[in-house]
Design an enzyme around this catalytic site. Sequence first.
Site, short mmCIF file in Angstrom:
data_model
loop_
_atom_site.label_atom_id
_atom_site.label_comp_id
_atom_site.label_asym_id
_atom_site.label_seq_id
_atom_site.Cartn_x
_atom_site.Cartn_y
_atom_site.Cartn_z
N GLY A 45 0.76 -1.32 -0.07
CA GLY A 45 0.04 -0.05 0.04
C GLY A 45 0.77 1.19 0.14
N GLU A 100 4.02 3.78 6.06
CA GLU A 100 2.90 3.07 5.82
C GLU A 100 1.56 3.99 5.25
OE1 GLU A 100 1.23 0.57 5.57
OE2 GLU A 100 0.61 -0.50 7.65
N ASP A 101 0.67 3.17 4.51
CA ASP A 101 -0.25 3.79 3.93
C ASP A 101 -1.40 4.34 4.88
OD1 ASP A 101 -1.17 1.30 4.42
OD2 ASP A 101 -1.88 0.68 2.65
N ASP A 104 -4.72 2.46 11.04
CA ASP A 104 -6.15 2.02 11.33
C ASP A 104 -6.40 1.57 12.65
OD1 ASP A 104 -9.05 1.84 10.39
OD2 ASP A 104 -8.54 -0.13 9.61
N LYS A 132 -6.54 7.11 10.37
CA LYS A 132 -7.88 6.79 10.44
C LYS A 132 -8.37 6.63 12.33
CE LYS A 132 -9.95 4.44 6.62
NZ LYS A 132 -10.56 2.95 6.14
N PHE A 154 -14.01 3.46 3.35
CA PHE A 154 -13.03 2.55 2.62
C PHE A 154 -12.92 3.25 1.48
CE2 PHE A 154 -11.13 -0.77 0.31
CZ PHE A 154 -10.42 -1.50 1.53
N ASP A 161 -5.62 -0.53 -1.96
CA ASP A 161 -6.58 -1.28 -2.80
C ASP A 161 -7.76 -1.58 -2.10
OD1 ASP A 161 -5.11 -2.84 -0.83
OD2 ASP A 161 -5.83 -4.59 -1.83
N ARG A 167 -5.06 0.23 -6.96
CA ARG A 167 -3.93 1.09 -6.53
C ARG A 167 -3.30 2.25 -7.55
NH1 ARG A 167 -2.04 -1.92 -2.49
NH2 ARG A 167 -2.24 -4.31 -2.32
#
Length: 181
Positions: A45, A100-101, A104, A132, A154, A161, A167
């Site tokens: 990601g 990191e993407d 969460d 998030k 989402f 993705d 992506r």
Amino acid sequence: MLDDNTCEKIIYSQEEIAREVKRLGEEITRDYKGKEIVFVSVLSGAFMFVSDLVRSVSLDSYIDFMQVSTYGNEAKSSGTFVVKKDLTLDIENKDVIIVEDILDTGYTLSNLIGYLAKYKPASVKIATFIDKPARRKIDISADYVGFVLDDDYFIVGYGLDYAQKYRNLPYVGVLKEEIYA
Ligand code: IMP
Ligand code: MG
């Protein structure tokens, strides 16, 4: 097919992303002045984020990649952590920034930080493209945050993705419900 009907709406445009990622790179350049950084990017990601981020950092840098998974596990609150691709570089006594993407629940990053400790880095900080905070299960926060997303959407694009697709969208959007329903 990838087209304008993939997303319900765009939440971060290509221009906004470029601006925020540049801002993070400049902050990192200031904070790490005189040091060398090892960027440890979490596949897949974060691949697009790290490639833009490092181009905004004007310090000597190393770039490495890891691939990890955290599977849900009722018995273990942190889930089961599996390293699929480990580091190539030696990070002992190095200043590491994990890239990191999305931060969460926090399981992935807290497990990863615990795992990297055995390599004895001098320091470990976190840069996340998106934070998030609403879904956090572990008390963890990032040092560098591109965007804070308060809604529990989402999202896909810019490396993110759904079932390994989308992506390559250059922006971040909310995936149309009909695609995952
Ligand atoms: P966590 O912090 O352990 O829950 O893991 C966060 C990971 O879940 C991220 O690295 C993403 O790969 C994935 N993820 C969470 N939310 C989204 C989303 O909205 N779109 C795509 N991937 C997501
Ligand atoms: Mg991920």
